[in-house]
Design an enzyme around this catalytic site. Structure first.
Site, PDB file in Angstrom:
ATOM      1  N   LYS A  24       0.813  -1.225   0.000  1.00 48.73           N
ATOM      2  CA  LYS A  24       0.000   0.000   0.000  1.00 48.73           C
ATOM      3  C   LYS A  24       0.843   1.271   0.000  1.00 48.73           C
ATOM      4  O   LYS A  24       0.357   2.327  -0.400  1.00 48.73           O
ATOM      5  CB  LYS A  24      -0.975   0.009   1.178  1.00 48.73           C
TER       6      LYS A  24
ATOM      7  N   TYR B 264     -13.903 -13.152   2.321  1.00 46.18           N
ATOM      8  CA  TYR B 264     -12.764 -12.298   2.648  1.00 46.18           C
ATOM      9  C   TYR B 264     -12.310 -12.524   4.096  1.00 46.18           C
ATOM     10  O   TYR B 264     -13.125 -12.477   5.025  1.00 46.18           O
ATOM     11  CB  TYR B 264     -13.162 -10.830   2.457  1.00 46.18           C
TER      12      TYR B 264
ATOM     13  N   TYR C 136      -4.359 -12.073   2.021  1.00 45.39           N
ATOM     14  CA  TYR C 136      -4.118 -11.766   0.601  1.00 45.39           C
ATOM     15  C   TYR C 136      -3.063 -12.691  -0.016  1.00 45.39           C
ATOM     16  O   TYR C 136      -3.374 -13.557  -0.835  1.00 45.39           O
ATOM     17  CB  TYR C 136      -3.656 -10.315   0.438  1.00 45.39           C
TER      18      TYR C 136
HETATM   19  C1  LIG Z   1      -4.325  -4.556  -0.013  1.00 45.26           C
HETATM   20  C2  LIG Z   1      -3.473  -5.747  -0.112  1.00 45.26           C
HETATM   21  C3  LIG Z   1      -3.473  -6.536  -1.269  1.00 45.26           C
HETATM   22  C4  LIG Z   1      -4.404  -6.330  -2.431  1.00 45.26           C
HETATM   23  O1  LIG Z   1      -4.193  -5.172  -3.160  1.00 45.26           O
HETATM   24  P1  LIG Z   1      -5.429  -4.514  -3.944  1.00 45.26           P
HETATM   25  O2  LIG Z   1      -4.815  -3.403  -4.670  1.00 45.26           O
HETATM   26  O3  LIG Z   1      -6.404  -4.082  -2.882  1.00 45.26           O
HETATM   27  O4  LIG Z   1      -6.021  -5.535  -4.831  1.00 45.26           O
HETATM   28  C5  LIG Z   1      -2.630  -7.619  -1.313  1.00 45.26           C
HETATM   29  N1  LIG Z   1      -1.828  -7.939  -0.268  1.00 45.26           N
HETATM   30  C6  LIG Z   1      -1.813  -7.220   0.857  1.00 45.26           C
HETATM   31  C7  LIG Z   1      -0.926  -7.649   1.973  1.00 45.26           C
HETATM   32  C8  LIG Z   1      -2.629  -6.096   0.990  1.00 45.26           C
HETATM   33  O5  LIG Z   1      -2.622  -5.396   2.109  1.00 45.26           O
END
Ligand SMILES: *Cc1c(COP(=O)(O)O)cnc(C)c1O
Length: 337
Positions: free
Chosen positions: A55, A270, A296
């Protein structure tokens, strides 16, 4: 790979949060163990601020925009264990901005670690004000009301969307596409696949838009959805890729086929652990010493493992997996392992 021109992103205000490029590393032990495919990782988890993570790439452009608008406060939204909220808090602290995070209990986990440890602990340490909302609450509506309240009190508020995935935020991953191509060239490898997790879609959208804008094949980027359903993730990511490409090349067209999302790893929803995620986290940790996250990258890496084991890659293929961070989530999900 062609000798593509680098993207010019200088027109967009950017607040530096990442120094240099994140490393690309070859996983020789895991590649040998699985056979046939050469696995690399792009270490976007190795970014120093606030515990690190993907991010920060979006936040460079989001905070660039916020500062250009004269904002003094940043508000964003997410799940209780949002990495995006944590890194927004860290980036805001670094930039001298106040930060409020609107977190919903959308994941059905109520144990103490989930509710108070991991990212939530860090949000508080990083100085963010935390708004705790029930799972069915409209976080964005709450954030907008809170922004209005603060504006009436004389503040300049910048609202960042879920996952930081506005077109401007996604430019961070267009910049990452440039970085990956440059590193691949320097390493003398050409990646057949760039494997990524897909939550709010901005990571993939930015990579796809960046590659298209440079005249490169965007279909090498393949994601696994972990947040929305496969169908909704596909349409959302296409839309975001189009919006992002419109900032880079207003005249370019994004073919629908540019966005490839594989389903099959989200499980019940999720933030709900799957056995494949647990196996992927344990495997990468025990064979290579690398830590995925449970929400994720653990699910996305499980998808990559599945694709490798089911022989969908030609022998000798080279794959780079984007490690996106989220390590604090492991502490929040202690009871899941
Ligand atoms: C937010 C996030 C993602 C996904 O990214 P997006 O742009 O929201 O699809 C993947 N891995 C981690 C650890 C995240 O925090």
């Amino acid at each position: 790979m062609s000798n593509a021109p680098a993207l010019d992103l200088t027109a967009f205000p950017r607040y530096a949060l990442i120094e240099g490029s994140t490393p690309i590393q070859h996983l020789s032990r895991l590649s040998k163990l699985l056979g046939d495919v050469d696995i690399y990782v792009k270490r976007d988890d190795v970014t120093g601020l606030g515990g690190g993570g993907s991010k920060l790439r979006k936040l460079e452009f989001l905070l660039g925009e916020a500062l250009a608008q004269g904002a003094d406060t940043v508000i964003t939204v997410g799940a209780r264990q949002s990495n995006h909220a944590r890194l927004t808090a860290a980036a805001a602290a670094r930039a001298g901005l106040a930060c409020e995070v609107v977190l919903t209990r959308m994941v059905p986990r109520e144990d103490d670690d989930y509710v108070h440890n991991g990212n939530v602990l860090l949000d508080a340490l990083l100085g963010a004000r935390i708004h705790d909302l029930p799972g069915n609450a409209d976080a964005m509506a709450f954030a907008q009301n809170r922004a209005d309240e603060l504006r009436k009190a004389g503040h300049k508020v910048y609202l960042a969307p879920l996952g930081g995935s506005s077109a401007v935020g996604n430019l961070g991953y267009a910049a990452c596409a440039v970085e990956i191509l440059e590193q691949a060239r320097a390493l003398g490898v050409s990646f057949d696949r760039i494997a990524v997790p897909n939550g709010s879609g901005g990571t993939q959208a930015g990579l796809v838009a960046g590659l298209l804008a440079m005249g490169e094949d965007p279909t090498r980027v393949v994601s696994h959805n972990v947040l929305a359903t496969h169908e909704n993730t596909l349409s959302n990511t296409r839309l975001k890729a189009k919006e992002t490409l419109a900032l880079l090349r207003p005249d370019a067209v994004l073919p629908d086929a540019s966005v490839i999302v594989e389903g099959g790893q989200r499980g019940e929803g999720y933030g709900i652990p799957t056995d494949a995620m647990r196996e992927a986290v344990r495997l990468l940790a025990s064979v290579e010493g690398l830590l995925l996250d449970p929400v994720y990258s653990g699910k996305a890496f499980a998808g990559l493992l599945h694709d490798i084991r089911s022989k969908t890659f030609a022998p000798g293929s080279k794959v780079v997996f984007l490690m996106t961070g989220g390590l604090p989530g492991l502490y929040a999900y202690r009871s899941a392992f």
